[in-house]
Write a protein that holds these residues in place. Structure first.
Motif, short mmCIF file in Angstrom:
data_model
loop_
_atom_site.label_atom_id
_atom_site.label_comp_id
_atom_site.label_asym_id
_atom_site.label_seq_id
_atom_site.Cartn_x
_atom_site.Cartn_y
_atom_site.Cartn_z
N GLU A 300 31.09 86.39 72.50
CA GLU A 300 32.19 87.32 72.23
C GLU A 300 32.74 87.13 70.82
O GLU A 300 33.21 88.10 70.19
CB GLU A 300 33.30 87.11 73.27
N THR A 301 32.68 85.92 70.30
CA THR A 301 33.15 85.67 68.93
C THR A 301 32.43 86.57 67.93
O THR A 301 33.00 86.98 66.91
CB THR A 301 32.93 84.19 68.56
N PHE A 302 31.16 86.86 68.25
CA PHE A 302 30.35 87.64 67.31
C PHE A 302 30.08 89.06 67.82
O PHE A 302 29.15 89.72 67.35
CB PHE A 302 29.03 86.91 67.03
N ALA A 303 30.92 89.52 68.75
CA ALA A 303 30.75 90.88 69.26
C ALA A 303 31.07 91.91 68.19
O ALA A 303 30.37 92.93 68.07
CB ALA A 303 31.63 91.08 70.50
N ARG A 304 32.12 91.67 67.41
CA ARG A 304 32.50 92.61 66.34
C ARG A 304 32.56 91.94 64.97
O ARG A 304 32.98 92.56 63.99
CB ARG A 304 33.86 93.26 66.67
N ARG A 305 32.16 90.72 64.94
CA ARG A 305 32.12 89.94 63.71
C ARG A 305 30.67 89.55 63.48
O ARG A 305 30.05 88.93 64.34
CB ARG A 305 33.00 88.71 63.87
N PRO A 306 30.08 89.89 62.35
CA PRO A 306 28.67 89.60 62.14
C PRO A 306 28.39 88.09 62.20
O PRO A 306 29.16 87.29 61.66
CB PRO A 306 28.37 90.15 60.74
N TYR A 307 27.32 87.74 62.88
CA TYR A 307 26.88 86.35 62.84
C TYR A 307 26.11 86.13 61.54
O TYR A 307 25.11 86.80 61.28
CB TYR A 307 25.98 86.02 64.03
#
Length: 451
Positions: A300-307
């Motif tokens: 979820e941390t990278f759901a809307r934040r690019p990894y």
């Protein structure tokens, strides 16, 4: 397959190797690599026609043995259909491999990030933990191996770290439990567990809980000695991580995919980490592949934040096709169950019988097809057969033991003062007993160095 001697080709292979190949972890002029002509099942052979029973599974990765026809066919079929494709696309082999892996990982580890191997998996798991928490430090055990890339080698606890240690990687090492050589002076598994957990909590406290992103552990350490954790330890680490908001990473690169008699070693301990790394046995090493299994919270941390990470060959179609075929073969042929059965009925009892006869064996430990013999000079003092990180003449007893095994047709896995017994997960009862018989003879050589 019957090995056919061809010494002329072998000589040419050896000459080209010595002229051009730069080998891992080696002083190049001091090594003499065996030229391998072929392999099948639990065996490989050289160009002289000498056959070896492989008690190393390559580097503990040929979990279904060499040249399994269904996996070879799957690689060939994938090569004819779609031999490669960029990682940003949905590809059938990649999607199916991820699905099959996620079905078998514990808990909610349902998202799979693919890498080329175990070290890259550890690199990316560590990066994910740091980005998820916003914290810099990662704690890892002294008796461990996590890979040879930059962060992974700093996380590693064994001497391979020393020449590569930057001293500025945000890594803090601690002592994990190991009753036979307890750093806590324990006299029982329960005491070792309690003291190891207290030591870890103290380390977290003195480092500052708000600075610690992750604790990473091999579920059962591999190269460092196959020390199965005492009951309650991994659950205790899980609880400490929850208490302090720390990501718990389990490294299953070596212990995963049937090696311990379960799909993952974590299944023995009813514990679910936040991130789990894998490689090796996922496709029996037929094509390089590794990965990170990711919990829902971290995904979820990278759901809307690019990894901020990626690899050109992430989820390579050939590697993923091999993984799909390997997992299906393991399911169809009951290979995980076979590993558990061989460990319980053949390897475990057989190794304990060897220990009873040979004074050089200080301890037997393991599960499934994942075992270690701790070789000692003196059972009473537990002095190792060779010194820690021995080389040259000091390592002579282990060299002699290894030479005795190879002369009798067994290729052993040797690290420091230990020999590990790690044949393929589908090793037959007859093959396992054949290997034990050779170990029996080779240990007589090790016995000559005891007091």
């Amino acid at each position: 397959m019957t090995p056919q001697p061809n010494p002329q080709v072998g000589a040419a292979v050896k000459a080209a190797d010595r002229a051009h190949v730069f080998h891992s972890w080696s002083a190049q002029e001091l090594i003499d690599p065996l030229a391998v002509a072929g392999a099948e099942g639990s065996y490989f052979w050289d160009y002289e026609g000498k056959r070896y029973l492989d008690f190393t599974s390559g580097l503990v990765f040929t979990n279904i043995g060499y040249q399994h026809p269904k996996v070879v066919a799957a690689i060939q079929e994938q090569a004819a259909t779609l031999s490669t494709f960029a990682p940003a696309f949905a590809v059938e082999a990649r999607s199916e491999a991820a699905r099959l892996i996620a079905e078998r990982t514990p808990g909610d580890l349902d998202k799979i990030f693919f890498t080329n191997g175990g070290a890259e998996a550890v690199e990316n798991a560590t990066r994910m933990a740091r980005l998820h928490t916003g914290r810099p430090k990662v704690l890892s055990a002294y008796r461990s191996y996590h890979g040879a890339t930059s962060t992974a080698i700093n996380l590693t606890g064994d001497p391979r770290r020393w020449p590569n240690d930057s001293g500025a990687a945000g890594v803090v090492h601690f002592w994990a439990p190991f009753l036979y050589r307890s750093p806590f002076h324990s006299d029982s598994e329960q005491q070792e567990c309690e003291r190891a957990l207290q030591h870890l909590e103290d380390t977290i406290a003195f480092e500052g809980p708000g600075t610690v992103a992750a604790v990473i552990l091999e579920t059962i350490p591999g190269t460092a000695g196959i020390m199965t954790p005492p009951p309650g330890y991994l659950a205790g680490v899980r609880a400490l991580c929850d208490q302090y908001g720390i990501v718990f990473i389990l490294d299953e690169v070596m212990a995963g995919f049937g090696r311990t008699g379960k799909w993952f070693a974590a299944d023995h301990y009813d514990v679910t980490p936040d991130l789990m790394t894998f490689a090796k046995g996922v496709n029996s090493g037929y094509v390089p592949l590794g990965g990170v299994a990711i919990s829902s919270a971290i995904a979820e941390t990278f759901a809307r934040r690019p990894y901020p990470g990626g690899l050109t060959y992430s989820g390579h179609p050939l590697a993923c096709a091999a993984a799909v075929a390997t997992i299906n073969v393991m399911e169809e042929e009951g290979i995980v169950e076979q590993a558990a059965r061989i460990g319980e009925t053949v390897l475990g009892p057989g190794l304990r019988e060897l220990a009873a006869r040979h004074p050089s064996v200080g301890e037997v430990r393991g599960t499934g097809v994942f075992w270690a013999l701790e070789l000692v000079k003196d059972r009473e003092t537990r002095e190792p057969l060779v010194p820690y990180n021995a080389a040259g003449e000091a390592n002579g007893p282990m060299v002699a033991f290894g030479a005795a095994a190879k002369a009798r047709g067994l290729w052993p896995f040797i690290n420091m003062n230990r020999t590990h017994v790690v044949p393929p997960c589908n090793v037959s009862e007859g093959e396992a007993k054949e290997g034990l018989a050779v170990l029996d003879e080779a240990l007589s050589v090790a016995d000559e160095y005891t007091v």
